[in-house]
Each structure stands twice: as structure tokens, then as C-alpha cells.
Scaffold this active site. Sequence first.
Site, mmCIF file in Angstrom:
data_model
loop_
_atom_site.group_PDB
_atom_site.id
_atom_site.type_symbol
_atom_site.label_atom_id
_atom_site.label_comp_id
_atom_site.label_asym_id
_atom_site.label_seq_id
_atom_site.Cartn_x
_atom_site.Cartn_y
_atom_site.Cartn_z
ATOM 1 N N ALA A 65 0.831 -1.139 -0.048
ATOM 2 C CA ALA A 65 -0.201 -0.041 0.062
ATOM 3 C C ALA A 65 0.726 1.337 0.129
ATOM 4 O O ALA A 65 1.824 1.187 0.407
ATOM 5 C CB ALA A 65 -1.070 0.011 1.113
ATOM 6 N N GLU A 112 -0.236 -9.417 -0.601
ATOM 7 C CA GLU A 112 -1.636 -9.641 -0.582
ATOM 8 C C GLU A 112 -2.580 -9.736 -1.819
ATOM 9 O O GLU A 112 -3.402 -10.658 -1.900
ATOM 10 C CB GLU A 112 -2.300 -8.675 0.449
ATOM 11 C CG GLU A 112 -1.649 -8.762 1.849
ATOM 12 C CD GLU A 112 -1.825 -7.602 2.929
ATOM 13 O OE1 GLU A 112 -1.694 -6.435 2.599
ATOM 14 O OE2 GLU A 112 -2.569 -8.019 3.826
HETATM 15 N N1 CAA Z 1 4.461 3.224 -0.656
HETATM 16 C C1 CAA Z 1 4.942 4.523 -1.120
HETATM 17 N N2 CAA Z 1 6.216 4.534 -1.613
HETATM 18 C C2 CAA Z 1 6.937 3.429 -1.742
HETATM 19 C C3 CAA Z 1 6.819 2.049 -1.199
HETATM 20 C C4 CAA Z 1 5.499 2.135 -0.570
HETATM 21 N N3 CAA Z 1 4.845 1.095 -0.237
HETATM 22 N N4 CAA Z 1 7.650 1.497 -1.380
HETATM 23 C C5 CAA Z 1 8.424 2.229 -2.166
HETATM 24 N N5 CAA Z 1 8.098 3.285 -2.196
HETATM 25 C C6 CAA Z 1 9.099 4.674 -2.917
HETATM 26 C C7 CAA Z 1 10.128 4.835 -2.173
HETATM 27 O O1 CAA Z 1 9.790 5.848 -0.968
HETATM 28 C C8 CAA Z 1 10.911 5.736 -3.021
HETATM 29 O O2 CAA Z 1 10.395 6.815 -3.448
HETATM 30 P P1 CAA Z 1 11.469 7.938 -3.938
HETATM 31 O O3 CAA Z 1 12.298 7.667 -4.936
HETATM 32 O O4 CAA Z 1 10.499 9.283 -3.747
HETATM 33 O O5 CAA Z 1 12.373 8.162 -2.277
HETATM 34 C C9 CAA Z 1 10.765 4.659 -4.212
HETATM 35 O O6 CAA Z 1 9.663 4.112 -4.145
HETATM 36 C C10 CAA Z 1 11.966 3.766 -4.342
HETATM 37 O O7 CAA Z 1 12.056 3.055 -3.171
HETATM 38 P P2 CAA Z 1 13.511 2.767 -2.494
HETATM 39 O O8 CAA Z 1 14.279 3.752 -2.681
HETATM 40 O O9 CAA Z 1 13.022 2.339 -1.040
HETATM 41 O O10 CAA Z 1 13.948 1.410 -3.408
HETATM 42 P P3 CAA Z 1 14.863 0.263 -2.856
HETATM 43 O O11 CAA Z 1 15.226 -0.476 -4.125
HETATM 44 O O12 CAA Z 1 15.878 0.610 -2.152
HETATM 45 O O13 CAA Z 1 13.846 -0.839 -1.961
HETATM 46 C C11 CAA Z 1 11.874 -1.873 -1.220
HETATM 47 C C12 CAA Z 1 12.832 -1.142 -2.402
HETATM 48 C C13 CAA Z 1 12.633 -3.007 -0.353
HETATM 49 C C14 CAA Z 1 10.548 -2.341 -2.083
HETATM 50 C C15 CAA Z 1 11.515 -0.515 -0.270
HETATM 51 O O14 CAA Z 1 11.068 0.667 -1.085
HETATM 52 C C16 CAA Z 1 10.509 -1.049 0.787
HETATM 53 O O15 CAA Z 1 10.816 -1.535 1.697
HETATM 54 N N6 CAA Z 1 9.488 -0.497 0.658
HETATM 55 C C17 CAA Z 1 8.231 -0.485 1.568
HETATM 56 C C18 CAA Z 1 7.590 -1.867 1.643
HETATM 57 C C19 CAA Z 1 6.470 -1.971 2.723
HETATM 58 O O16 CAA Z 1 6.953 -1.429 3.787
HETATM 59 N N7 CAA Z 1 5.197 -2.387 2.210
HETATM 60 C C20 CAA Z 1 4.279 -2.493 3.140
HETATM 61 C C21 CAA Z 1 3.232 -1.467 3.047
HETATM 62 S S1 CAA Z 1 2.212 -1.223 4.349
HETATM 63 C C22 CAA Z 1 0.750 -2.221 3.542
HETATM 64 O O17 CAA Z 1 1.087 -2.781 2.273
HETATM 65 C C23 CAA Z 1 -0.570 -2.231 4.195
HETATM 66 C C24 CAA Z 1 -1.427 -3.288 3.679
HETATM 67 O O18 CAA Z 1 -1.169 -4.524 4.222
HETATM 68 C C25 CAA Z 1 -2.299 -2.981 2.797
#
Ligand code: CAA
Length: 258
Positions: A65, A112
Site C-alpha cells: 500500500a 496480499e
Molecule cells: N509506498 C510508497 N512509496 C514507496 C513504497 C510504498 N509501499 N515502497 C517504495 N516506495 C517508494 C520509495 O519511497 C522511493 O521513493 P523516492 O524515490 O521518492 O524516495 C521509491 O519507491 C523507491 O524505493 P526505494 O528507494 O526504497 O527502493 P529500494 O530498491 O531501495 O527498496 C523496497 C525497495 C525494498 C521495496 C523498499 O522500497 C520498501 O521496503 N518499501 C516498503 C515496503 C513496505 O513496507 N510495504 C508495506 C506497506 S504497508 C501495506 O501494504 C499495508 C497493507 O497490508 C495493505
Amino acid sequence: MEYSDLLIEQHGKVVVIRLNRPKAMNALNDNMMNELGDALYKFDADPAVNVIVLTGSEKVFAAGADIAAMANYTYADTYPGNYIGRNWEHILNVRKPVVGVVSGYALGGGCELAMMCDFLIAADSAKFGQPEIKVGVTPGAGGTQRLPRTIGKSKAMDMLLTCRMIDAGEAERTGLVSRVFPAEKVMEEALAVANTIAAMPVSVAMQIKDSVNRAFETTLTEGVRYERRYFHAGFGTPAQKEGMNAFLEKRKPDFDGL
Ligand code: CAA
């Protein structure tokens, strides 16, 4: 409806819906989920489509999300506003087969959403995880329910509590995905799988999907009874006549439009 967060391609009777917010790792926001619901319903009703493939990019299926969109949400935005419920689960109402193809990350809501597909094909680059606890919330789109039902309680608890990601090999061993292909070949192979399904009678594919999903909601006896109704009803359909006659006549069946 014009789509800004999805790309659509059609390959014969297979339509590919590609999640496309590359700058945000395909984070799932309201606009994308509204568009996805619209596209899924449109293709489910389209007689030119037998199978829907849902995928992301080579790097990411979806990283969950959209954290930026929801960081300042209040309870009123979520419970009364029915966050997730309002537009994430349309995929569960789709009656035609939906094949998910995961390359790279499928995290949180991305994992999911993938689990809401009928089955998953993965690239060897795929990584699945439920890291919601790290951003201070529980999963909200079925992670605590579909993951343990799919890979078992122990592995699911491990992933949900430690945020450990599993790779494509572990996902295949645990039954989360059905097949794994090299990343550079995965779409070609997935399209071949989807085309195999698309050549079957779509009405029977829909009945099988409905029956299998029933297995998760009812007792074994009721589920078998449910399946048998479809089996018996099949003898009133052109698909059964064509399928069985083609076998006896030693020819390839033609299920087009059936
Ligand atoms: N939401 C919003 N933006 C996101 C995102 C997310 N879930 N995941 C990545 N992005 C964005 C980052 O903020 C970044 O944006 P900027 O370039 O503007 O800074 C861009 O995408 C690239 O991301 P990274 O620089 O972090 O890329 P990376 O290759 O170093 O890492 C990743 C990739 C491991 C996927 C990492 O981005 C990450 O851990 N993302 C979050 C994953 C997460 O926590 N997901 C759960 C969300 S909560 C949820 O989903 C609730 C539910 O059950 C419905």
C-alpha cells in the site's frame, strides 16, 4: 476509462494488466486500485477475453500500500472511509481466471494482492514479504489470513513477525507460487500458460474457479456437493458435447465461445 497507473496489452484471448507506478515501486494507491477494479470488471465482462494476467514490472510487482498516501490517515479515513475494502477486493469478484505474475518485490499489500489471484507464476527474481509490522500496522488486505492458509502457520508467522522475505524457490516449495521461470523468460512462459487456459472452455474454467474458492469457505461434504452440481449441469452444455465428441473422434476440441 483512461488508465494512468496501469498498462494494458491483449494477446489473443489473454489480457495483461500491468501495474505501472515505476517511481513509487508500484505502491498501491486509491487511483491505481480504482483503475484496477474498473479494468478487471471490464475484461471479466468482455467475451473476447478468457484469461486475465495481472503483473507489475521486471523490478517490482508492488511494494505494498502507498505509505506516503496513508501516513497521515486518521481512523475516519480508514474505518468509516472503508480503506482497502472500498476498492482493493474487486479482484475477488472476477469470475474468469486471473493469473498473477510476480517479478521482483511483492511486499505487504503487493503480496496480499498477488494472493488474491487464482494462482501465481514467479520470476526467479521474485521476493515475497509482509513487512507491515515495520511500519507499525498489521496487514490489511488478507496477509494474516491467506498467507497461513497457503504456506502454513509457522512460515507465515515467521514472515509476518520478522519481515523476512522469501525468494521464488521458497515460495514455490511452500505452495505460494505454482511455477518459477528465469526472469527474462517469465512473461513469455506465463503467456503460454495463460493461452493454454484460454483455449479451454471459459465457462468450465469459471466453474472450476468458483468450486475451488468454495473449498476455502465450506465443509468438504458441502464443497463436493457444490462441485457435483456443476458436473451434472455440464451435461447440458455445448462444452461437454464438444469436449467428449472431440475425444471420441480423435480431434482437437474447439471451445471457442464456449
Ligand atoms: N509506498 C510508497 N512509496 C514507496 C513504497 C510504498 N509501499 N515502497 C517504495 N516506495 C517508494 C520509495 O519511497 C522511493 O521513493 P523516492 O524515490 O521518492 O524516495 C521509491 O519507491 C523507491 O524505493 P526505494 O528507494 O526504497 O527502493 P529500494 O530498491 O531501495 O527498496 C523496497 C525497495 C525494498 C521495496 C523498499 O522500497 C520498501 O521496503 N518499501 C516498503 C515496503 C513496505 O513496507 N510495504 C508495506 C506497506 S504497508 C501495506 O501494504 C499495508 C497493507 O497490508 C495493505
